[in-house]
Design a protein around this motif. Structure first.
Motif, short mmCIF file in Angstrom:
data_model
loop_
_atom_site.label_atom_id
_atom_site.label_comp_id
_atom_site.label_asym_id
_atom_site.label_seq_id
_atom_site.Cartn_x
_atom_site.Cartn_y
_atom_site.Cartn_z
N ILE A 1 0.82 -1.22 0.00
CA ILE A 1 0.00 0.00 0.00
C ILE A 1 0.85 1.27 0.00
N PRO A 2 1.90 1.38 0.82
CA PRO A 2 2.74 2.58 0.72
C PRO A 2 3.37 2.77 -0.65
N VAL A 3 3.73 1.67 -1.30
CA VAL A 3 4.29 1.77 -2.65
C VAL A 3 3.23 2.29 -3.62
N ILE A 4 2.02 1.75 -3.52
CA ILE A 4 0.94 2.12 -4.44
C ILE A 4 0.45 3.54 -4.18
N VAL A 5 0.22 3.88 -2.92
CA VAL A 5 -0.40 5.17 -2.58
C VAL A 5 0.60 6.32 -2.59
N LEU A 6 1.79 6.09 -2.04
CA LEU A 6 2.76 7.17 -1.87
C LEU A 6 3.81 7.20 -2.97
N HIS A 7 3.82 6.17 -3.81
CA HIS A 7 4.69 6.12 -4.98
C HIS A 7 6.18 6.10 -4.64
N PHE A 8 6.49 5.58 -3.46
CA PHE A 8 7.89 5.30 -3.18
C PHE A 8 8.26 3.98 -3.85
N SER A 9 9.54 3.79 -4.10
CA SER A 9 9.96 2.53 -4.71
C SER A 9 9.83 1.39 -3.72
N VAL A 10 9.77 0.19 -4.24
CA VAL A 10 9.70 -0.99 -3.36
C VAL A 10 10.90 -1.02 -2.43
N TRP A 11 12.07 -0.69 -2.93
CA TRP A 11 13.28 -0.74 -2.10
C TRP A 11 13.24 0.28 -0.98
#
Length: 327
Positions: free
Chosen positions: A217-227
């Motif tokens: 969810i943080p990757v999807i919503v906040l658009h940070f990379s998986v890493w």
């Protein structure tokens, strides 16, 4: 032990339990949660949920996201100590359904409450510091906590690697321990247990859900990379593991603690006093944070009593022990 010592010990235990039980009768108190427990449960849930909502509520830069992520992880540890532990001992409420529902905060954070109840209640409370029985001092053989444990060459360095390994405590539960006990039954406390299908579903499903809301969810919503999110996840769990291990391990693994060879070497109360340590019992901060684990003697005497009663009960234990010359 002399006859006088035996008589003194027996008298101490009789008086101790009379005074502990009288405390509740005299003050007309339930042994379960009081207003303070309700407040702590509310605060813990608000911290956990509120910090997660805040995490996703704004377009934070990575540093801000990272700090909020750690805050959310610390909220999980606070829940473990102040809700999950009591709930899984059925000590929050007289209503079993309340304890059962609140016990699932552990599952909501990726750790099986079902497996924890088995391993903690059977694999610790009945066998404190007994090597081969107490799951808490096994540590996959990485550490040698008991003098009865096999010595390995790496144990001469355990004082050097203790903190990095303690850091993976929660990750061990999340990715290793629960699956070991579920798939392989490789511990004496679960070797003959047939786990219900619903627990298989709950254990596997809750871990997937936890990884989804903490990573995906943080990757999807906040658009940070998986890493970037994975780094925050791992660092947060290292902090969580250190905090949890620091609070828990002090209670049984100090130089003054004994390590009986069997659960039958001592009677129940003597076993508790021999293997268990209190710490920071007069500290309001420790009492608020530790979920009563700093009052560990009374916790083992009365595990089904809400931890918010422990400060006053510990005072009774301390005074009664001093009166009878019990160390």
């Amino acid at each position: 032990m002399s006859t006088t010592a035996v008589d003194t010990n027996a008298a101490f235990k009789k008086v101790l339990f009379e005074r502990l039980n009288y405390f509740f009768e005299e003050n007309q108190l339930s042994k379960k949660g009081n207003w303070e427990m309700t407040l702590k449960v509310t605060f813990a849930l608000a911290w956990w949920i509120g910090s997660y909502v805040l995490l996703l509520a704004y377009n934070w830069n990575y540093t801000q996201f990272f700090l909020l992520y750690v805050l959310q992880g610390l909220g999980q540890i606070f829940m473990f100590l102040n809700i999950a532990h009591d709930a899984n001992h059925n000590s929050i409420s007289n209503k079993k359904i309340v304890n059962k529902v609140l016990s699932y905060v552990l599952d909501a954070c990726g750790i099986s409450s079902y497996m924890w109840r088995i391993m903690h209640n059977k694999g610790h409370h009945a066998v404190m510091n007994v090597y081969g029985d107490d799951e808490g001092i096994f540590a996959h053989g990485i550490f040698r906590f008991s003098p009865h444990a096999e010595w390995k060459w790496m144990h001469q360095f355990q004082h050097l690697y203790v903190f990095p390994v303690y850091g993976i405590t929660t990750l061990d539960f999340l990715f290793v321990k629960d699956f070991e006990y579920l798939f392989f039954n490789n511990n004496k406390h679960v070797e003959n247990v047939k786990h219900p299908l619903k627990e298989w579903i709950t254990i596997i499903g809750s871990k997937i859900l936890y990884l989804f809301y903490m990573i995906a969810i943080p990757v999807i919503v906040l658009h940070f990379s998986v890493w970037q999110v994975l780094i925050a996840f791992v660092v947060t769990h290292l902090i969580m593991g250190l905090v949890a291990a620091w609070i828990i391990q002090i209670a049984h693994l100090l130089d003054i603690n004994e390590f009986p060879q069997t659960r039958y070497d001592l009677d129940f109360v003597d076993h508790i006093f021999a293997t268990t340590t209190d710490y920071a019992t007069r500290s309001r901060i420790a009492n608020f944070i530790c979920g009563g684990l700093n009052h560990h003697v009374i916790h083992h005497i009365f595990p089904q009593v809400a931890h918010t009663h422990y400060p006053k009960l510990t005072k009774i234990v301390r005074e009664t022990a001093a009166e009878f010359g019990i160390d």
